[in-house]
Design an enzyme around this catalytic site. Structure first.
Site, PDB file in Angstrom:
ATOM      1  N   SER A 159      23.192 -41.825  27.814  1.00  0.00           N
ATOM      2  CA  SER A 159      23.586 -42.537  26.610  1.00  0.00           C
ATOM      3  C   SER A 159      22.340 -43.290  26.117  1.00  0.00           C
ATOM      4  O   SER A 159      21.240 -42.753  26.171  1.00  0.00           O
ATOM      5  CB  SER A 159      24.747 -43.491  26.917  1.00  0.00           C
ATOM      6  N   TYR A 173      22.666 -41.649  15.322  1.00  0.00           N
ATOM      7  CA  TYR A 173      22.409 -41.559  16.770  1.00  0.00           C
ATOM      8  C   TYR A 173      23.361 -42.391  17.623  1.00  0.00           C
ATOM      9  O   TYR A 173      23.998 -41.880  18.552  1.00  0.00           O
ATOM     10  CB  TYR A 173      20.964 -42.004  17.003  1.00  0.00           C
ATOM     11  N   LYS A 177      25.943 -41.672  21.068  1.00  0.00           N
ATOM     12  CA  LYS A 177      25.638 -42.222  22.385  1.00  0.00           C
ATOM     13  C   LYS A 177      26.785 -43.087  22.898  1.00  0.00           C
ATOM     14  O   LYS A 177      27.027 -43.162  24.108  1.00  0.00           O
ATOM     15  CB  LYS A 177      24.332 -43.014  22.332  1.00  0.00           C
TER      16      LYS A 177
END
Length: 310
Positions: A159, A173, A177
């Site tokens: 992550s 992004y 994650k």
């Protein structure tokens, strides 16, 4: 756990590393190969994989382990199924899902390609590989073993600290994650009966080709909120991860700021790291967070005002 270093034996084991043509995937491959752990590197570009394998062999000529590669676009589910069939005799003990790519931009500046690659590279590469790998293990259970009699396996997902603290510039992004963190919790619940250990790593900044690429598109306001960054060397990041795995931690950060931010989102199901201190820090963070958030929102508003004037 901190006093024990026997929870992640790798000598004589086999590790499958997804996203191993550059960055942390290569650093992990080097560390594992040095420890006589056979490694299979996976990425889309064959020439890069061949280059990395040659470098690793030259760097650690004393290793008795095997090192090989498999070419696959793991954002494609069918290619993941083919991947597991291809490497079937190896039956990896450890799976590292390292593939990832961040394109820091303001939301309005993202393109369709940016958004799709964010989902493909940061999430689909993980869930595809783990799901097809688990299904492959189940289909190979020709002896009809009970779940608790399956061989021990480890799955390590990557992550990011931005899943603890998502902020402007990381819309392509950070959500993916955060999804990886959620996935790790669910997989820990569903796969542990089959002798799987599931770990989630939340790396801070480390030196890599990807980190250099991020700086090219990162908005100024993102840099301001992030603050000055001194990325640690990639091989040091890999060393820290393996060390924490060895100590038995299943929620791993690679620097103090990552651990500190993790204290703000302890939750119910997430494994802890120095849990008693995390509770204390969590209380402190709950007091100062509204103040910090006020300053962040002020800076964001000022940034947009400045941009509008220009």
């Amino acid at each position: 756990m901190w006093f024990s270093k026997t929870n992640f034996p790798v000598e004589g084991k086999t590790a499958l590393i997804v996203g191993a043509s550059q960055g942390i995937g290569v650093n992990l491959a080097e560390r594992l190969y040095e420890k006589n752990c056979s490694t299979i590197l996976v990425a889309r570009t064959e020439s890069k994989l061949q280059h990395q394998i040659q470098n690793i062999k030259e760097k650690y000529p004393e290793s008795s382990a095997k090192i090989s590669y498999a070419v696959a676009d793991v954002s494609n589910y069918d290619e993941c199924t083919r991947l597991w069939r291809t490497i079937d005799p190896a039956d990896p003990d450890i799976l590292f899902c390292c593939a990832g790519s961040s394109i820091p931009k303001l939301f309005q500046d993202l393109t369709k390609v940016d958004i799709e690659s964010g989902i493909d590279i940061n999430y689909k590469t993980v869930i595809n590989v783990v799901h097809t790998g688990f299904k492959h293990a189940l289909s190979n259970n020709t002896d009809n073993l009970e779940p608790h009699n399956f061989k021990k396996r480890s799955v390590v997902l990557f992550s990011s600290v931005v899943s603890f603290f998502p902020f402007i510039g990381y819309s392509q992004y950070a959500p993916m994650k955060s999804a990886i963190e959620s996935l790790s919790i669910i997989l820990r619940q569903e796969l542990s009966p089959y002798n799987y250990r599931v770990t989630c790593v939340f790396p801070g900044n480390f030196q890599s080709e990807g980190f250099e690429e991020e700086q090219k598109t990162k908005p100024d306001i993102t840099k301001k909120i992030e603050g000055p960054s001194n990325p640690i060397p990639g091989d040091e990041c890999a060393r820290l991860i393996i060390d924490q795995l060895d100590k038995g931690y299943d929620s791993i950060t690679t620097d103090f700021i990552g651990w500190f931010l993790g204290c703000s989102v302890l939750g119910i199901s997430s494994p802890r790291q120095w849990g008693f201190f995390q509770i204390l820090v969590s209380f402190i963070v709950s007091l100062i967070a509204p103040i910090a958030n006020w300053f962040i929102n002020r800076d964001i508003k000022n940034s947009f005002k400045k941009t509008k004037k220009e």
